[in-house]
Design an enzyme around this catalytic site. Structure first.
Site, PDB file in Angstrom:
ATOM      1  N   ALA A   1     -10.985  -2.481   4.580  1.00 28.17           N
ATOM      2  CA  ALA A   1     -10.626  -3.504   5.563  1.00 28.17           C
ATOM      3  C   ALA A   1      -9.902  -2.852   6.728  1.00 28.17           C
ATOM      4  O   ALA A   1      -9.355  -1.752   6.608  1.00 28.17           O
ATOM      5  CB  ALA A   1      -9.731  -4.562   4.915  1.00 28.17           C
ATOM      6  N   ASP A   2      -9.915  -3.549   7.843  1.00 26.15           N
ATOM      7  CA  ASP A   2      -9.128  -3.127   8.991  1.00 26.15           C
ATOM      8  C   ASP A   2      -8.611  -4.376   9.683  1.00 26.15           C
ATOM      9  O   ASP A   2      -9.322  -5.377   9.799  1.00 26.15           O
ATOM     10  CB  ASP A   2      -9.948  -2.283   9.970  1.00 26.15           C
ATOM     11  CG  ASP A   2      -9.052  -1.642  11.007  1.00 26.15           C
ATOM     12  OD1 ASP A   2      -8.196  -0.825  10.621  1.00 26.15           O
ATOM     13  OD2 ASP A   2      -9.173  -1.979  12.198  1.00 26.15           O
ATOM     14  N   THR A   3      -7.361  -4.311  10.112  1.00 25.75           N
ATOM     15  CA  THR A   3      -6.709  -5.453  10.742  1.00 25.75           C
ATOM     16  C   THR A   3      -6.115  -5.016  12.074  1.00 25.75           C
ATOM     17  O   THR A   3      -5.508  -3.956  12.161  1.00 25.75           O
ATOM     18  CB  THR A   3      -5.603  -6.015   9.822  1.00 25.75           C
ATOM     19  OG1 THR A   3      -6.205  -6.397   8.580  1.00 25.75           O
ATOM     20  CG2 THR A   3      -4.910  -7.211  10.440  1.00 25.75           C
TER      21      THR A   3
ATOM     22  N   ALA B   1     -11.303  -7.351   9.484  1.00 25.98           N
ATOM     23  CA  ALA B   1     -12.687  -7.098   9.087  1.00 25.98           C
ATOM     24  C   ALA B   1     -12.706  -6.518   7.681  1.00 25.98           C
ATOM     25  O   ALA B   1     -11.840  -5.733   7.310  1.00 25.98           O
ATOM     26  CB  ALA B   1     -13.349  -6.127  10.062  1.00 25.98           C
TER      27      ALA B   1
END
Length: 191
Positions: free
Chosen positions: A70-72, A107
């Site tokens: 994930a990436d935030t 994401a």
């Protein structure tokens, strides 16, 4: 118990969220360049970084189990506010967020039998912050390694006037979308 997935992250928050929904995992963090590309839109950026993390981890592990990454990113006026590079930048970010509404893009990339992706977009409004609050919050150490220089699950929560979207997405792993992607790989949460 045997792990169901591989988590391509060292984030304690993502581990806490997976624990919350009972997903068994093993941790295999990856180190990739997370620098945004020139003129890269924030949404494209978070999707690319999440996908690159899951791909890098899949290479390391050989995709023996589904790989979750994930990436935030915190987005204000179309600009990505990443992790602050020191006190001055952290204070500046908090001043910019004070009294405004920003978005948090999270994401998710899950690689297993096939590659699945999802994005959560949450709108967060901060109340007006005083200079004393900003400085005191920075001194707690909490904002030092957080996108946008705040943690919604910690002391930073006292700044949040309203939230429209996913609380867990702002923490770094939107659980609704994560459960949906896991189900597509045959991992049901409530079975």
């Amino acid at each position: 118990m045997t792990a169901q997935i591989i988590l391509a992250s060292a984030s304690p928050r993502r581990r806490e969220l997976l624990d919350q929904i009972g997903v068994r995992y093993e941790v295999c963090p990856v180190d990739i360049d997370e620098t945004p590309k020139m003129a890269e839109p924030p949404l494209v950026y978070v999707q690319r970084v999440a996908a690159e993390k899951s791909a890098a981890c899949a290479v390391i592990t050989g995709v023996s189990k589904p790989v979750l990454a994930a990436d935030t990113a915190v987005i204000l006026n179309g600009n990505i506010l990443g992790k602050p590079l020191g006190r001055d930048q952290g204070l500046s970010m908090l001043r910019q967020l004070s009294g405004t509404t920003h978005h948090v893009f999270s994401a998710i990339s899950l690689r297993g039998r096939h590659h699945e992706e999802a994005v959560s977009i949450t709108e967060v409004t901060f109340r007006q912050l005083s200079e004393a609050e900003i400085a005191a919050y920075w001194e707690t150490g909490e904002p030092d390694d957080k996108a946008g220089a705040y943690a919604i699950q910690g002391l930073g929560s006292i700044f949040v006037k309203t939230i429209n979207g996913s609380f867990s997405g702002v923490m770094g792993l939107p659980l609704y979308e994560t459960a949906e992607l896991l189900a597509k790989q045959g991992i049901e949460i409530l079975r």
